[in-house]
Design a protein around this motif. Structure first.
Motif, short mmCIF file in Angstrom:
data_model
loop_
_atom_site.label_atom_id
_atom_site.label_comp_id
_atom_site.label_asym_id
_atom_site.label_seq_id
_atom_site.Cartn_x
_atom_site.Cartn_y
_atom_site.Cartn_z
N ARG A 129 0.86 -1.20 0.00
CA ARG A 129 0.00 0.00 0.00
C ARG A 129 0.88 1.24 0.00
NH1 ARG A 129 -3.59 -2.77 4.25
NH2 ARG A 129 -4.94 -3.94 2.89
N SER A 130 0.58 2.15 -0.93
CA SER A 130 1.35 3.38 -1.06
C SER A 130 0.58 4.34 -1.94
CB SER A 130 2.72 3.08 -1.67
OG SER A 130 2.54 2.60 -2.99
N ARG A 131 1.22 5.43 -2.27
CA ARG A 131 0.62 6.37 -3.22
C ARG A 131 0.52 5.70 -4.59
NH1 ARG A 131 3.77 12.03 -2.23
NH2 ARG A 131 2.97 12.41 -0.14
N PRO A 132 -0.47 6.09 -5.38
CA PRO A 132 -0.59 5.52 -6.73
C PRO A 132 0.66 5.70 -7.58
CG PRO A 132 -2.57 6.72 -6.17
CD PRO A 132 -1.57 6.98 -5.06
N SER A 133 1.42 6.75 -7.35
CA SER A 133 2.61 7.00 -8.16
C SER A 133 3.71 5.96 -7.93
CB SER A 133 3.17 8.40 -7.88
OG SER A 133 3.54 8.52 -6.51
N LEU A 134 3.61 5.18 -6.86
CA LEU A 134 4.60 4.15 -6.60
C LEU A 134 4.29 2.86 -7.34
CD1 LEU A 134 7.16 3.56 -4.91
CD2 LEU A 134 5.65 2.56 -3.22
N GLY A 135 3.17 2.80 -8.02
CA GLY A 135 2.74 1.59 -8.72
C GLY A 135 3.81 0.97 -9.59
N VAL A 136 4.65 1.79 -10.19
CA VAL A 136 5.72 1.31 -11.05
C VAL A 136 6.70 0.45 -10.25
CG1 VAL A 136 7.68 2.05 -12.47
CG2 VAL A 136 5.51 3.29 -12.59
N GLY A 181 3.58 -16.60 4.63
CA GLY A 181 3.09 -15.57 5.53
C GLY A 181 2.20 -14.59 4.80
N SER A 182 1.47 -13.82 5.58
CA SER A 182 0.66 -12.73 5.06
C SER A 182 1.39 -11.45 5.41
CB SER A 182 -0.73 -12.77 5.70
OG SER A 182 -1.53 -11.73 5.19
N ILE A 183 1.90 -10.76 4.40
CA ILE A 183 2.78 -9.61 4.61
C ILE A 183 2.11 -8.35 4.08
CG2 ILE A 183 5.01 -8.58 4.02
CD1 ILE A 183 4.76 -12.25 3.75
N ASP A 184 2.00 -7.35 4.95
CA ASP A 184 1.49 -6.03 4.57
C ASP A 184 2.66 -5.06 4.57
OD1 ASP A 184 -1.24 -6.73 4.39
OD2 ASP A 184 -1.42 -6.64 6.57
N VAL A 185 2.88 -4.37 3.43
CA VAL A 185 3.95 -3.39 3.30
C VAL A 185 3.30 -2.03 3.05
CG1 VAL A 185 6.02 -2.73 2.02
CG2 VAL A 185 5.44 -5.15 2.27
#
Length: 88
Positions: A40-47, A63-67
């Motif tokens: 999860r981050s800003r849309p601009s990090l999608g790349v 594992g279940s990893i949330d970043v």
């Protein structure tokens, strides 16, 4: 690179600042039979999202990893010049 971790539950935070920008990364992991990575981050990090997933999957096999990634401007930094011809 160090050995692969087979299972883990935990939380970690890292932050860095340079040239007028800062980044903070939080990772939360809980045990899970498979490997599920959520970024999860800003849309601009999608790349860069695929690169982040690749880095995590190189170190963890389950594992279940949330970043969570957060970028912010922390100072003046260097101005980004506007190219008038390209803008037109």
């Amino acid at each position: 690179m160090s050995e692969i971790i087979n299972s883990m539950t935990g939380f970690g935070v890292g932050a860095a600042e340079a040239e007028g920008f800062g980044v903070r990364v939080e990772i939360k992991c809980v045990n899970n039979r498979g490997l599920k990575i959520s970024v999860r981050s800003r849309p601009s990090l999608g790349v860069s999202e695929k690169k982040l997933r690749d880095v995590v999957s190189e170190r963890l096999v389950r594992g279940s990893i949330d970043v969570y990634v957060n970028f912010e401007r922390t100072g003046e930094g260097e101005a980004c010049p506007i190219r008038a011809e390209a803008a037109r």
